[in-house]
Design a protein around this motif. Structure first.
Motif, PDB file in Angstrom:
ATOM      1  N   ARG A  45      77.240  22.311 -21.316  1.00 26.59           N
ATOM      2  CA  ARG A  45      77.852  22.087 -20.015  1.00 26.59           C
ATOM      3  C   ARG A  45      78.348  20.655 -19.838  1.00 26.59           C
ATOM      4  O   ARG A  45      79.072  20.362 -18.895  1.00 26.59           O
ATOM      5  N   THR A  62      81.221  16.869 -17.018  1.00 31.51           N
ATOM      6  CA  THR A  62      80.601  18.188 -16.979  1.00 31.51           C
ATOM      7  C   THR A  62      81.639  19.264 -16.689  1.00 31.51           C
ATOM      8  O   THR A  62      82.766  18.970 -16.267  1.00 31.51           O
ATOM      9  N   TYR A  64      81.472  21.077 -14.231  1.00 31.12           N
ATOM     10  CA  TYR A  64      81.681  20.970 -12.785  1.00 31.12           C
ATOM     11  C   TYR A  64      82.831  20.000 -12.488  1.00 31.12           C
ATOM     12  O   TYR A  64      83.665  20.259 -11.619  1.00 31.12           O
ATOM     13  N   THR A  68      86.392  21.133 -10.754  1.00 34.50           N
ATOM     14  CA  THR A  68      86.942  20.488  -9.563  1.00 34.50           C
ATOM     15  C   THR A  68      88.363  20.008  -9.810  1.00 34.50           C
ATOM     16  O   THR A  68      89.253  20.182  -8.962  1.00 34.50           O
ATOM     17  N   HIS A 101      82.840  12.892  -9.461  1.00 27.91           N
ATOM     18  CA  HIS A 101      81.596  13.076  -8.726  1.00 27.91           C
ATOM     19  C   HIS A 101      80.687  11.869  -8.920  1.00 27.91           C
ATOM     20  O   HIS A 101      80.817  11.129  -9.892  1.00 27.91           O
ATOM     21  N   GLU A 196      82.912  23.144  -4.627  1.00 28.38           N
ATOM     22  CA  GLU A 196      83.125  21.698  -4.497  1.00 28.38           C
ATOM     23  C   GLU A 196      82.939  21.246  -3.054  1.00 28.38           C
ATOM     24  O   GLU A 196      82.260  20.255  -2.780  1.00 28.38           O
ATOM     25  N   SER A 201      77.065  24.045  -7.639  1.00 30.87           N
ATOM     26  CA  SER A 201      77.660  24.273  -8.956  1.00 30.87           C
ATOM     27  C   SER A 201      77.704  25.759  -9.304  1.00 30.87           C
ATOM     28  O   SER A 201      78.202  26.133 -10.364  1.00 30.87           O
ATOM     29  N   SER A 218      79.821  30.576 -11.614  1.00 32.27           N
ATOM     30  CA  SER A 218      79.323  29.231 -11.863  1.00 32.27           C
ATOM     31  C   SER A 218      80.430  28.332 -12.393  1.00 32.27           C
ATOM     32  O   SER A 218      81.401  28.806 -12.994  1.00 32.27           O
ATOM     33  N   SER A 219      80.275  27.033 -12.170  1.00 27.18           N
ATOM     34  CA  SER A 219      81.232  26.086 -12.737  1.00 27.18           C
ATOM     35  C   SER A 219      81.270  26.207 -14.261  1.00 27.18           C
ATOM     36  O   SER A 219      82.289  25.915 -14.891  1.00 27.18           O
ATOM     37  N   SER A 220      80.175  26.671 -14.857  1.00 31.56           N
ATOM     38  CA  SER A 220      80.134  26.836 -16.315  1.00 31.56           C
ATOM     39  C   SER A 220      81.140  27.866 -16.797  1.00 31.56           C
ATOM     40  O   SER A 220      81.521  27.861 -17.974  1.00 31.56           O
TER      41      SER A 220
END
Length: 311
Positions: A45, A62, A64, A68, A101, A196, A201, A218-220
């Motif tokens: 990740r 990441t 995430y 974003t 972030h 976001e 996440s 998920s952001s993943s």
């Protein structure tokens, strides 16, 4: 597995089983598309970003961060999605994502001979991974997953209590985090943008009629995007998940009658960062995150965070 109660003030970071591989790098001039391939190819990740001149870590990026960037830079609000612009956005140098972030603005670094207690505050406050230097001069990442896995074998006192005893699912719990979800008929782009805006996440995906949780986004999931398929984010959430994974995984849910340790073991075994706490109709009433779990042992130690942050 036999467990024993831990004393985090005495245990050292090297007592946590570290990943076999060293930290994985990309160059700051590499594209986001290249970073996505590295993340997907290594099933990770987070990737370290090294400067082009000295090959030193300048930040961690990441999934995430990439999520974003895609959702707010590739597709502008109030405009018709532009497929060409979206594809070109993945040509952006990954080094530009380091300040998206707060987590990316400061990289926590530790030595493996330091106490585990040093990790607790940053990781309970949402830092998902830290850099660790080992005695054989190797550089590795320790994630929240690694730390919670350690506590599965060395549980803290609260781990033996049920979620109900710990206040999960209680609508009057002080500082209760607002439940946030996304209907399955919304687009993946909408879901990622909501993550976001709300600071999550991952989100539970709920049935638009029954409000029961049917999946997790998920952001993943952005690891599976490529320039050719970036516009999959414009599909409904369930279509997006089925398309990029070939199936839709069942959500990780539980009631309030299970122990925190049982939840921890399930999260580690399934590599989830969140467990959705549901009522008897499968509706979302609370969330247990890895940050929440790490927050319990962090209450038992006092660490000079100013000294740590300025190291």
């Amino acid at each position: 597995m036999q467990t024993q109660t831990s004393n985090p003030s005495e245990a050292l970071i090297r007592d946590i089983p570290l990943p076999d591989r060293e930290i994985i790098y990309v160059k700051e001039s590499d594209t986001i598309a290249t970073a996505l391939k590295v993340l997907q190819g290594n099933n990770i990740r987070t990737v370290a970003v090294a400067d082009d001149k000295y090959n030193q870590i300048i930040c961690l990026v990441t999934v995430y961060d990439i999520m974003t960037f895609i959702c707010f830079s590739a597709y502008e609000y109030d405009s018709i999605p532009d497929e060409i612009k979206a594809c070109k956005s993945l040509d952006t140098p990954v080094g530009e994502l380091g300040n998206i972030h707060e987590e990316g603005k400061h990289t926590w670094k530790f030595e493996d001979i330091e106490p585990i207690s040093y990790l607790l505050d940053p990781m309970s406050l949402g830092y998902h991974q830290v850099v660790v230097c080992t005695k054989d001069v190797k550089t590795k990442l320790i994630s929240q997953h690694d730390l919670v896995k350690y506590y599965c074998a060395h549980p803290f006192p609260e781990a033996m209590k049920t979620l109900k005893e710990l206040g999960f699912g209680d609508p009057d719990k002080p500082f209760k985090t607002r439940c946030c979800s996304v209907d399955s008929n919304h687009t993946a782009l909408y879901a990622f943008r909501r993550m976001e805006v709300e600071g999550y996440s991952a989100l539970p995906v709920v049935h638009p009629v029954t409000s029961s949780i049917i999946a997790t986004i998920s952001s993943s999931d952005v690891r599976n995007l490529s320039p050719e398929h970036i516009n999959d984010v414009l599909r409904p959430v369930t279509h997006f998940l089925a398309n990029i994974h070939g199936h839709i995984d069942p959500p990780l849910v539980c009631g309030t009658d299970v122990t925190l340790l049982a939840v921890m073991n399930r999260m580690i075994g399934t590599h989830h960062r969140h467990t959705w706490v549901v009522d008897d109709k499968g509706r979302h009433v609370d969330t247990v995150s890895l940050s929440d779990i790490i927050g319990f042992p962090s209450r038992h130690v006092v660490v000079n965070n100013t000294k740590l942050f300025d190291r």
